[in-house]
Design an enzyme around this catalytic site. Structure first.
Site, mmCIF file in Angstrom:
data_model
loop_
_atom_site.group_PDB
_atom_site.id
_atom_site.type_symbol
_atom_site.label_atom_id
_atom_site.label_comp_id
_atom_site.label_asym_id
_atom_site.label_seq_id
_atom_site.Cartn_x
_atom_site.Cartn_y
_atom_site.Cartn_z
ATOM 1 N N ASN A 101 39.797 28.221 -43.018
ATOM 2 C CA ASN A 101 40.011 29.103 -44.170
ATOM 3 C C ASN A 101 40.963 28.493 -45.183
ATOM 4 O O ASN A 101 40.728 28.555 -46.402
ATOM 5 C CB ASN A 101 40.543 30.460 -43.702
ATOM 6 C CG ASN A 101 39.551 31.219 -42.853
ATOM 7 O OD1 ASN A 101 38.452 30.746 -42.603
ATOM 8 N ND2 ASN A 101 39.944 32.400 -42.388
ATOM 9 N N HIS A 103 24.195 34.665 -90.929
ATOM 10 C CA HIS A 103 22.897 35.289 -90.643
ATOM 11 C C HIS A 103 21.730 34.320 -90.874
ATOM 12 O O HIS A 103 20.609 34.748 -91.169
ATOM 13 C CB HIS A 103 22.683 36.549 -91.508
ATOM 14 C CG HIS A 103 23.799 37.524 -91.437
ATOM 15 N ND1 HIS A 103 23.944 38.431 -90.416
ATOM 16 C CD2 HIS A 103 24.870 37.725 -92.262
ATOM 17 C CE1 HIS A 103 25.028 39.160 -90.610
ATOM 18 N NE2 HIS A 103 25.611 38.749 -91.716
ATOM 19 N N SER A 154 5.378 13.971 -78.036
ATOM 20 C CA SER A 154 4.463 14.954 -77.468
ATOM 21 C C SER A 154 3.363 14.234 -76.705
ATOM 22 O O SER A 154 2.923 13.152 -77.100
ATOM 23 C CB SER A 154 3.854 15.806 -78.581
ATOM 24 O OG SER A 154 2.721 16.517 -78.116
ATOM 25 N N GLU A 206 17.657 20.582 -76.879
ATOM 26 C CA GLU A 206 17.010 21.737 -76.257
ATOM 27 C C GLU A 206 17.340 21.830 -74.760
ATOM 28 O O GLU A 206 17.569 22.918 -74.223
ATOM 29 C CB GLU A 206 15.502 21.650 -76.468
ATOM 30 C CG GLU A 206 15.108 21.788 -77.931
ATOM 31 C CD GLU A 206 13.646 21.483 -78.184
ATOM 32 O OE1 GLU A 206 12.941 21.096 -77.222
ATOM 33 O OE2 GLU A 206 13.201 21.611 -79.334
ATOM 34 N N LYS A 250 31.051 27.259 -53.390
ATOM 35 C CA LYS A 250 30.986 25.820 -53.611
ATOM 36 C C LYS A 250 29.719 25.391 -54.344
ATOM 37 O O LYS A 250 29.775 24.575 -55.272
ATOM 38 C CB LYS A 250 31.123 25.092 -52.274
ATOM 39 C CG LYS A 250 32.540 25.189 -51.712
ATOM 40 C CD LYS A 250 32.656 24.632 -50.328
ATOM 41 C CE LYS A 250 32.074 25.563 -49.292
ATOM 42 N NZ LYS A 250 32.752 26.872 -49.241
#
Length: 478
Positions: A124, A170, A292, A305, A340
């Site tokens: 412990n 915004h 791509s 990303e 952990k």
């Protein structure tokens, strides 16, 4: 380092395990597999060995080990260290955790002396010590990586001190700034992250848990401060029950890691926008872009990303540990074994993400001409007109309404305020008749007027950059 099978091979008793003496039967295979932790605890070996060496020294001081026993244990621990370092240490199927595996090998090398080391210690207090020491090193490395991201942001800012850019609220154009001011906004957020991490590190090293035993301390006269001094702590735990139950330091680290992830995600989101055809602000270097599998023209900012996505893991690790802790009674409970993997996942995620972000930011090339061309668009200079009216004596409420009405009229005409003929502007704003309309509606002039120390004016940003460089140069060695 080899992994162990989760199937124990010892007979149908608990004999030989750290806890097995009182059991007549060994664990069920499924129960054993659930509890085994050697497959993820391997990275804790340096700290478990350091704690074992400190414990051997303390037992020797108390004459609970003979000089020969102490020497045998020391030799064995050194041998085990070498085995971990060269990858030859093998976890066996009967090893439940890092502590048991090391003790098994210690006894194999040192004989009976190795078994004496268990006196006065518990898994412990061992495990909380191991995790604290591990995190102290991990935080030092992570903070170094955070400083590297700050440095490349500072480097890019230095190249764009005078580059005009639109600022956004915004995701709508708001007011003109400089590109350097925008870049440094991210750098200062990361500076707070580094501070949080270092604060966490200081606190976790304030409190050595060793000599707490299972939860109530020991009858052996072990000196907690000697362990602290040997292992680099500045102090000892004030309460043995709290010492073994405490995972605040892990939560604090995961909180700082999650916040760091959020800041990295916001930076990466900006890069994704900047690299789009619609924005066209920046080009990410080839080494940090991908294509791509079907569209040959694509150039994707995948690093940004991927890091943005990794933030979900970091937030999840924090929430995961909080949920584990929230219902636990004092003191140690086996649920704490979950701490952990969550901590390790956050450490590993940041170790992957931070260098990639550093390289990506360093690779950016900005189209400063294109960026500057949008700095005054979207009526970004409307606030400057309203503030000029205030200086001329118009209450801001009235100035705001009048400029808003002028914006509406310009929208009906399909033009910006900057496109108004000087006589039309003077007719709408007679109080500004003495102003040079070209100066008032010039985005470069608007930025220069915002020259408070924390503002976007080039001179102000140069001061911010110098302050950031000073902070990076003064980073203390951990």
């Amino acid at each position: 380092m080899s992994d162990a099978s989760t199937t124990p091979t010892t007979p149908a008793t608990g004999e030989g395990r750290l806890w097995g003496g009182r059991f007549a039967a060994g664990p069920d295979q499924a129960a054993w597999a659930l509890g085994v932790s050697t497959h993820f605890e391997g990275r804790l070996w340096p700290y478990d060995l350091a704690g074992s060496a400190a414990h051997a020294d303390e037992l020797r001081r108390l004459d609970l080990l003979t000089a020969d026993d102490h020497a045998a244990i020391t030799r064995a621990l050194t041998r085990i260290r070498g085995e971990f370092e060269d990858g030859s240490f093998a976890f066996l199927p009967d090893d439940e955790d890092i502590h048991g595996a090391i003790e098994r090998r210690l006894i194999a090398l040192a004989g009976e002396a190795g078994g004496r080391l268990r006196a006065g210690r518990s898994r412990n207090d061992q495990i909380v010590n191991d995790l604290r020491m591990y995190l102290a090193d991990a935080i030092a490395a992570i903070t170094t990586d955070v400083r590297a991201v700050q440095t490349v942001l500072a480097d890019q800012a230095e190249l764009t001190l005078d580059a005009l850019a639109p600022g956004y609220t915004h995701v709508q154009r708001a007011q003109p700034v400089t590109l350097a001011h925008h870049l440094l906004a991210h750098a200062w957020g990361l500076d707070r992250d580094a501070g949080r991490l270092l604060d966490c590190r200081r606190r976790l090293l304030d409190s050595s848990p060793l000599a707490s035993g299972a939860m109530a301390g020991l009858t052996l006269p072990l000196d907690p401060q000697r362990y602290a001094d040997a292992l680099g702590y500045t102090g000892t735990a004030p309460n043995t029950m709290d010492a073994v139950a405490d995972r605040d330091f892990a939560v604090e680290f995961l909180s700082a890691a999650a916040m760091l992830g959020v800041h990295l995600s916001r930076l990466c989101e900006d890069v994704v926008l900047w690299a789009s055809v619609e924005f066209g602000w920046a080009r990410v270097g080839d080494a940090f872009s991908t294509g791509s599998s079907i569209m040959p023209q694509k150039r994707n900012p995948d690093v940004a990303e991927l890091v943005r996505g990794k933030t979900g893991r970091l937030v999840g690790d924090l929430v995961g540990l909080l949920v584990v802790l929230k219902g636990l009674p004092m003191t140690y409970n086996r649920d704490l074994q979950e701490d952990k993997e969550l901590v390790f996942d956050a450490v590993d995620t940041l170790a992957l993400s931070l260098p990639a972000v550093t390289g990506m930011i360093a690779s950016l090339t900005f189209d400063t001409e294109r960026i500057a061309g949008t700095a005054a668009g979207g009526f970004a200079l409307a606030t400057d007109v309203a503030e000029a009216l205030v200086v001329a004596g118009v209450p801001f409420r009235s100035a705001h309404e009048r400029v808003g009405a002028l914006v509406a009229e310009c929208e009906r005409q399909g033009i910006d305020i900057t496109d108004l003929a000087p006589e039309a502007f003077a007719a709408a704003m007679p109080e500004l008749a003495g102003e040079t309309t070209a100066d008032l509606l010039d985005p470069a002039g608007a930025v220069r007027r915002r020259n408070a120390p924390h503002g976007p004016a080039p001179d102000a940003v140069a001061g911010q950059l110098a302050a950031l460089r000073d902070r990076l140069a003064a980073v203390p060695r951990t």
